[in-house]
Design a protein around this motif. Structure first.
Motif, short mmCIF file in Angstrom:
data_model
loop_
_atom_site.label_atom_id
_atom_site.label_comp_id
_atom_site.label_asym_id
_atom_site.label_seq_id
_atom_site.Cartn_x
_atom_site.Cartn_y
_atom_site.Cartn_z
N PRO A 68 -27.81 -23.62 100.09
CA PRO A 68 -28.54 -23.79 98.83
C PRO A 68 -27.62 -23.60 97.63
N PRO A 69 -27.90 -24.28 96.53
CA PRO A 69 -27.08 -24.09 95.32
C PRO A 69 -27.10 -22.67 94.80
N GLU A 70 -28.15 -21.92 95.16
CA GLU A 70 -28.26 -20.52 94.71
C GLU A 70 -27.14 -19.64 95.26
N LEU A 71 -26.41 -20.14 96.26
CA LEU A 71 -25.30 -19.35 96.80
C LEU A 71 -24.26 -19.05 95.73
N GLU A 72 -24.24 -19.85 94.70
CA GLU A 72 -23.28 -19.67 93.61
C GLU A 72 -23.43 -18.31 92.93
N GLN A 73 -24.57 -17.67 93.10
CA GLN A 73 -24.79 -16.36 92.49
C GLN A 73 -23.91 -15.27 93.12
N LEU A 74 -23.36 -15.53 94.30
CA LEU A 74 -22.58 -14.50 95.01
C LEU A 74 -21.12 -14.55 94.57
N GLN A 75 -20.87 -14.24 93.33
CA GLN A 75 -19.54 -14.36 92.76
C GLN A 75 -18.59 -13.23 93.15
N ASN A 76 -19.10 -12.23 93.87
CA ASN A 76 -18.23 -11.16 94.37
C ASN A 76 -17.85 -11.35 95.84
N THR A 96 -17.43 -22.81 94.52
CA THR A 96 -17.70 -22.06 93.29
C THR A 96 -17.47 -20.56 93.48
N LEU A 97 -17.24 -20.13 94.71
CA LEU A 97 -17.09 -18.71 95.02
C LEU A 97 -15.61 -18.32 94.87
N LYS A 98 -15.19 -18.12 93.65
CA LYS A 98 -13.77 -18.05 93.34
C LYS A 98 -13.08 -16.76 93.77
N GLN A 99 -13.84 -15.77 94.26
CA GLN A 99 -13.22 -14.55 94.75
C GLN A 99 -12.98 -14.59 96.26
N LEU A 100 -13.32 -15.71 96.91
CA LEU A 100 -13.13 -15.79 98.35
C LEU A 100 -11.67 -15.59 98.73
N CYS A 101 -11.45 -14.70 99.71
CA CYS A 101 -10.12 -14.49 100.27
C CYS A 101 -10.00 -15.09 101.66
N ILE A 102 -11.11 -15.08 102.40
CA ILE A 102 -11.10 -15.57 103.78
C ILE A 102 -12.29 -16.51 103.96
N LEU A 103 -12.00 -17.70 104.49
CA LEU A 103 -13.04 -18.70 104.71
C LEU A 103 -12.92 -19.25 106.12
N TYR A 104 -13.99 -19.09 106.89
CA TYR A 104 -14.03 -19.57 108.27
C TYR A 104 -14.87 -20.83 108.34
N LEU A 105 -14.24 -21.94 108.74
CA LEU A 105 -14.95 -23.22 108.85
C LEU A 105 -14.77 -23.83 110.23
N GLY A 106 -14.25 -23.07 111.17
CA GLY A 106 -13.95 -23.61 112.49
C GLY A 106 -15.18 -24.02 113.27
N ASN A 107 -14.97 -24.91 114.24
CA ASN A 107 -16.03 -25.34 115.15
C ASN A 107 -17.23 -25.90 114.40
N ASN A 108 -16.95 -26.84 113.50
CA ASN A 108 -17.98 -27.64 112.85
C ASN A 108 -17.67 -29.11 113.11
N LYS A 109 -18.05 -29.99 112.21
CA LYS A 109 -17.84 -31.43 112.40
C LYS A 109 -17.17 -32.02 111.17
N LEU A 110 -16.28 -31.25 110.57
CA LEU A 110 -15.64 -31.66 109.32
C LEU A 110 -14.56 -32.70 109.58
N CYS A 111 -14.62 -33.80 108.81
CA CYS A 111 -13.58 -34.84 108.86
C CYS A 111 -12.66 -34.78 107.65
N SER A 112 -13.05 -34.00 106.65
CA SER A 112 -12.27 -33.88 105.43
C SER A 112 -12.70 -32.61 104.71
N LEU A 113 -12.00 -32.30 103.64
CA LEU A 113 -12.34 -31.18 102.77
C LEU A 113 -12.39 -31.69 101.34
#
Length: 274
Positions: A68-76, A96-113
């Motif tokens: 959901p777009p509301e995820l943008e509220q989690l800026q910490n 939009t979550l600019k404080q992210l240090c670690i992002l796990y996207l494995g085991n999905n169906k992504l063809c691009s970023l």
């Protein structure tokens, strides 16, 4: 709660059913972490987005394909785990979550970023393994603080030359791709400490002895005719790794020497940000 019951309840969008799946998680935990892994979720409950001080959010092993777009509220938020879901595209709200240090996207169906990924300038660890990537998205090369890149089990054949711009990168995992040659860009990255090209189609390895930061190179399960030359003290895992870089020949026959020991894959327990 049984998994079969969770799976049935997950189809019902009522607030009561969602609370059942969340086990009455109504207030932000004191440790500022929410772990909803393996809850059979098909959508992120909106009230989670009201936990504005949240630092860690684990959504692994669900049935999510959008956020959901509301995820943008989690800026910490510093850690976001979206692995083992059904994403065909990375939701732009993640960027939009600019404080992210670690992002796990494995085991999905992504063809691009998306190009918007470049906004995550605090990102230090990116897991994109086991997706449908045929080339490493060049936007990854704009993540200037990236230290660890897990891109194994895709369909990569080459790496972009811009990767050399990632001067903070220390570990790159490329196991299980379609590399037929050792990526030449890695030869221009003296700061790399770990290179994993296990399970590719590389037939010849150039010398890596000039890489002063290298500590470990994993090149096993390649149809190579030689082992990469490395500096003293660098550990090699692959054929002839405990012998000279070239295979020994005896009566015209090549004697292959293998190691039974192999470093464990990246840990299942997700690391904390540095």
């Amino acid at each position: 709660m049984g998994n079969s019951l969770k799976a049935i309840v997950a189809f019902v969008p009522s607030n009561e059913c969602q609370k059942y799946l969340l086990e009455d998680l109504e207030e932000m935990p004191v440790d500022k972490m929410v772990d909803l892994s393996g809850r059979q979720l098909r959508r992120l409950p909106l009230h989670i987005c009201s936990f504005r001080e949240l630092v860690k959010l684990y959504l692994s092993d669900n049935h999510l394909n959008h956020l959901p777009p509301e995820l943008e509220q989690l800026q910490n938020l510093q850690i976001l785990a979206l692995d083992f879901n059904n994403f065909k595209a990375l939701p732009l709200v993640v960027c939009t979550l600019k404080q992210l240090c670690i992002l796990y996207l494995g085991n999905n169906k992504l063809c691009s970023l998306p190009l918007e990924l470049r906004l995550l300038q605090n990102l230090k660890t990116l897991w994109i393994e086991s997706n449908c990537l045929q080339c490493l998205p060049e936007v990854v090369c704009e993540l200037s603080l990236l230290k660890t890149l897990h891109a194994g089990s895709n369909a990569l054949r080459t790496l972009p030359a811009q990767l050399r711009c990632l001067q903070e990168l220390r570990t790159i995992w490329l196991s299980g791709n379609l590399l037929s040659e050792f990526p030449s860009v890695l030869l221009d990255m003296p700061f790399l400490e770990v290179i994993d090209v296990d399970r590719n189609s590389i037939r010849f390895f150039p010398s890596l002895a000039h890489l002063p930061g290298l500590k470990l190179v994993i090149y096993d399960h390649n149809p190579c005719r030689n082992a990469p030359k490395v500096a003293k003290g660098v550990r090699r895992v692959g054929r002839w790794s405990e012998e000279t870089p070239e295979p020994r020949k005896r009566s015209g026959a090549v004697i292959e020497i293998t190691l039974d020991e192999k470093p464990s894959p990246p840990p299942a327990t997700k690391p904390e940000p540095e």
